[in-house]
Design a protein around this motif. Structure first.
Motif, PDB file in Angstrom:
ATOM      1  N   ARG A   3      17.041  21.956  35.932  1.00  0.00           N
ATOM      2  CA  ARG A   3      15.676  22.039  36.456  1.00  0.00           C
ATOM      3  C   ARG A   3      15.714  22.293  37.962  1.00  0.00           C
ATOM      4  O   ARG A   3      16.704  22.016  38.643  1.00  0.00           O
ATOM      5  N   ALA A   4      14.604  22.829  38.457  1.00  0.00           N
ATOM      6  CA  ALA A   4      14.464  23.036  39.898  1.00  0.00           C
ATOM      7  C   ALA A   4      14.392  21.680  40.591  1.00  0.00           C
ATOM      8  O   ALA A   4      13.754  20.748  40.098  1.00  0.00           O
ATOM      9  N   ALA A   5      15.046  21.587  41.717  1.00  0.00           N
ATOM     10  CA  ALA A   5      14.989  20.356  42.518  1.00  0.00           C
ATOM     11  C   ALA A   5      13.610  20.206  43.139  1.00  0.00           C
ATOM     12  O   ALA A   5      12.899  21.194  43.377  1.00  0.00           O
ATOM     13  N   THR A   6      13.242  18.966  43.412  1.00  0.00           N
ATOM     14  CA  THR A   6      11.983  18.644  44.080  1.00  0.00           C
ATOM     15  C   THR A   6      12.314  17.826  45.328  1.00  0.00           C
ATOM     16  O   THR A   6      13.444  17.323  45.472  1.00  0.00           O
ATOM     17  N   PRO A   7      11.353  17.661  46.233  1.00  0.00           N
ATOM     18  CA  PRO A   7      11.636  16.868  47.441  1.00  0.00           C
ATOM     19  C   PRO A   7      12.161  15.459  47.138  1.00  0.00           C
ATOM     20  O   PRO A   7      12.986  14.932  47.885  1.00  0.00           O
ATOM     21  N   SER A   8      11.729  14.865  46.037  1.00  0.00           N
ATOM     22  CA  SER A   8      12.210  13.512  45.719  1.00  0.00           C
ATOM     23  C   SER A   8      13.690  13.497  45.318  1.00  0.00           C
ATOM     24  O   SER A   8      14.302  12.424  45.251  1.00  0.00           O
ATOM     25  N   ASP A   9      14.270  14.665  45.096  1.00  0.00           N
ATOM     26  CA  ASP A   9      15.687  14.764  44.727  1.00  0.00           C
ATOM     27  C   ASP A   9      16.632  14.814  45.933  1.00  0.00           C
ATOM     28  O   ASP A   9      17.853  14.858  45.746  1.00  0.00           O
ATOM     29  N   ALA A  38      15.772  18.517  53.417  1.00  0.00           N
ATOM     30  CA  ALA A  38      14.349  18.629  53.085  1.00  0.00           C
ATOM     31  C   ALA A  38      13.723  19.843  53.773  1.00  0.00           C
ATOM     32  O   ALA A  38      12.972  20.607  53.142  1.00  0.00           O
ATOM     33  N   ARG A  39      14.044  20.046  55.042  1.00  0.00           N
ATOM     34  CA  ARG A  39      13.516  21.212  55.768  1.00  0.00           C
ATOM     35  C   ARG A  39      14.052  22.511  55.173  1.00  0.00           C
ATOM     36  O   ARG A  39      13.311  23.472  54.984  1.00  0.00           O
ATOM     37  N   ALA A  40      15.353  22.551  54.894  1.00  0.00           N
ATOM     38  CA  ALA A  40      15.984  23.778  54.403  1.00  0.00           C
ATOM     39  C   ALA A  40      15.505  24.159  53.003  1.00  0.00           C
ATOM     40  O   ALA A  40      15.377  25.349  52.690  1.00  0.00           O
ATOM     41  N   LEU A  41      15.243  23.161  52.167  1.00  0.00           N
ATOM     42  CA  LEU A  41      14.876  23.443  50.783  1.00  0.00           C
ATOM     43  C   LEU A  41      13.373  23.450  50.529  1.00  0.00           C
ATOM     44  O   LEU A  41      12.907  24.152  49.620  1.00  0.00           O
ATOM     45  N   PHE A  42      12.617  22.657  51.303  1.00  0.00           N
ATOM     46  CA  PHE A  42      11.199  22.482  50.994  1.00  0.00           C
ATOM     47  C   PHE A  42      10.287  22.620  52.206  1.00  0.00           C
ATOM     48  O   PHE A  42       9.103  22.304  52.123  1.00  0.00           O
ATOM     49  N   GLY A  43      10.824  23.079  53.325  1.00  0.00           N
ATOM     50  CA  GLY A  43      10.022  23.230  54.539  1.00  0.00           C
ATOM     51  C   GLY A  43       9.105  24.440  54.476  1.00  0.00           C
ATOM     52  O   GLY A  43       8.956  25.094  53.434  1.00  0.00           O
ATOM     53  N   ASP A  44       8.492  24.762  55.621  1.00  0.00           N
ATOM     54  CA  ASP A  44       7.556  25.878  55.704  1.00  0.00           C
ATOM     55  C   ASP A  44       8.205  27.212  55.343  1.00  0.00           C
ATOM     56  O   ASP A  44       7.560  28.079  54.759  1.00  0.00           O
ATOM     57  N   LYS A  45       9.456  27.384  55.728  1.00  0.00           N
ATOM     58  CA  LYS A  45      10.201  28.613  55.430  1.00  0.00           C
ATOM     59  C   LYS A  45      11.524  28.215  54.792  1.00  0.00           C
ATOM     60  O   LYS A  45      12.558  28.171  55.459  1.00  0.00           O
ATOM     61  N   PRO A  46      11.544  27.920  53.501  1.00  0.00           N
ATOM     62  CA  PRO A  46      12.799  27.461  52.877  1.00  0.00           C
ATOM     63  C   PRO A  46      13.928  28.471  53.048  1.00  0.00           C
ATOM     64  O   PRO A  46      13.724  29.676  52.890  1.00  0.00           O
ATOM     65  N   ALA A  47      15.097  27.969  53.394  1.00  0.00           N
ATOM     66  CA  ALA A  47      16.273  28.808  53.580  1.00  0.00           C
ATOM     67  C   ALA A  47      17.100  28.910  52.311  1.00  0.00           C
ATOM     68  O   ALA A  47      17.935  29.808  52.189  1.00  0.00           O
ATOM     69  N   ALA A  48      16.874  28.003  51.375  1.00  0.00           N
ATOM     70  CA  ALA A  48      17.681  27.969  50.152  1.00  0.00           C
ATOM     71  C   ALA A  48      16.869  27.316  49.041  1.00  0.00           C
ATOM     72  O   ALA A  48      15.791  26.754  49.282  1.00  0.00           O
ATOM     73  N   GLU A  49      17.430  27.392  47.845  1.00  0.00           N
ATOM     74  CA  GLU A  49      16.849  26.756  46.671  1.00  0.00           C
ATOM     75  C   GLU A  49      17.942  25.935  45.998  1.00  0.00           C
ATOM     76  O   GLU A  49      19.129  26.163  46.224  1.00  0.00           O
ATOM     77  N   CYS A  50      17.525  25.016  45.150  1.00  0.00           N
ATOM     78  CA  CYS A  50      18.495  24.165  44.473  1.00  0.00           C
ATOM     79  C   CYS A  50      18.007  23.876  43.058  1.00  0.00           C
ATOM     80  O   CYS A  50      16.814  23.614  42.859  1.00  0.00           O
ATOM     81  N   VAL A  51      18.928  23.926  42.115  1.00  0.00           N
ATOM     82  CA  VAL A  51      18.656  23.461  40.760  1.00  0.00           C
ATOM     83  C   VAL A  51      19.646  22.349  40.454  1.00  0.00           C
ATOM     84  O   VAL A  51      20.765  22.316  40.989  1.00  0.00           O
ATOM     85  N   LEU A  52      19.218  21.436  39.616  1.00  0.00           N
ATOM     86  CA  LEU A  52      20.041  20.282  39.256  1.00  0.00           C
ATOM     87  C   LEU A  52      20.327  20.275  37.771  1.00  0.00           C
ATOM     88  O   LEU A  52      19.484  20.679  36.958  1.00  0.00           O
ATOM     89  N   ALA A  53      21.508  19.802  37.421  1.00  0.00           N
ATOM     90  CA  ALA A  53      21.875  19.540  36.034  1.00  0.00           C
ATOM     91  C   ALA A  53      21.787  18.038  35.842  1.00  0.00           C
ATOM     92  O   ALA A  53      22.316  17.270  36.655  1.00  0.00           O
ATOM     93  N   GLU A  54      21.111  17.628  34.777  1.00  0.00           N
ATOM     94  CA  GLU A  54      20.940  16.205  34.512  1.00  0.00           C
ATOM     95  C   GLU A  54      21.567  15.811  33.181  1.00  0.00           C
ATOM     96  O   GLU A  54      21.583  16.589  32.236  1.00  0.00           O
ATOM     97  N   GLN A  55      22.049  14.586  33.160  1.00  0.00           N
ATOM     98  CA  GLN A  55      22.458  13.922  31.926  1.00  0.00           C
ATOM     99  C   GLN A  55      21.716  12.598  31.883  1.00  0.00           C
ATOM    100  O   GLN A  55      21.794  11.821  32.846  1.00  0.00           O
ATOM    101  N   ASP A  56      20.999  12.361  30.810  1.00  0.00           N
ATOM    102  CA  ASP A  56      20.213  11.127  30.660  1.00  0.00           C
ATOM    103  C   ASP A  56      19.295  10.887  31.860  1.00  0.00           C
ATOM    104  O   ASP A  56      19.148   9.752  32.331  1.00  0.00           O
ATOM    105  N   GLY A  57      18.708  11.968  32.389  1.00  0.00           N
ATOM    106  CA  GLY A  57      17.769  11.855  33.493  1.00  0.00           C
ATOM    107  C   GLY A  57      18.385  11.657  34.861  1.00  0.00           C
ATOM    108  O   GLY A  57      17.673  11.499  35.844  1.00  0.00           O
TER     109      GLY A  57
END
Length: 157
Positions: A3-9, A38-57
């Motif tokens: 899933r796509a990462a969120t700021p809480s991640d 947080a700035r790089a992934l979710f700021g006004d001008k994101p520089a990158a994106e992140c997806v996470l792999a989860e097991q049991d949440g």
């Protein structure tokens, strides 16, 4: 699950980046703070994106990537900065699932290529990537300017 990462991640992303640095024998190399990520992934001008792999949440893997551009193809490309799966979660197909997910993003966005770097000594990863169809760019050498050398270059005339 991927899933796509969120700021809480951000704490989990930071933890996984530190684990990657330890795996790559650079345990003190991570300088990025939670705020930096947080700035790089979710700021006004994101520089990158992140997806996470989860097991049991619980996030046990990550792929952090950004867009680049090829003047030769005239198309954007996707550069994978970091791919990591916790050792305890390896063997379940999460690394492949992350790469398949990113390849799907690249195709959906019309990108011309998907590329990344791998350490020469990491033969298990190299073998894994080759098995997925990746090919080494043996004629290319990664070049980097950072720290004081970057500042000196910026200030040179």
């Amino acid at each position: 699950m991927i899933r796509a990462a969120t700021p809480s991640d951000i704490p989990a992303i930071h933890r996984l980046i530190v684990e990657l640095a330890i795996y790559e024998k650079e345990p003190d190399a991570v300088k990025a703070s939670h705020d930096d990520l947080a700035r790089a992934l979710f700021g006004d001008k994101p520089a990158a994106e992140c997806v996470l792999a989860e097991q049991d949440g619980v996030p046990v893997g990550l792929a952090l990537f950004f867009t680049n551009f090829s003047t030769w193809t005239g198309k954007p490309g996707q550069y994978l900065e970091d791919l990591f799966v916790m050792p305890s979660a390896r063997g379940a197909g999460l690394g492949k699932a992350l790469l398949v997910h990113l390849a799907g993003i690249a195709v959906a966005r019309g990108y011309g290529r998907f590329e990344w770097s791998v350490l020469d000594w990491n033969t298990p990863a190299i073998g894994f990537y080759k098995a997925l169809g990746a090919k080494p760019m043996d004629d290319w050498t990664v070049m980097r300017v950072d720290g004081d050398a970057l500042t000196a270059l910026a200030n040179s005339q």
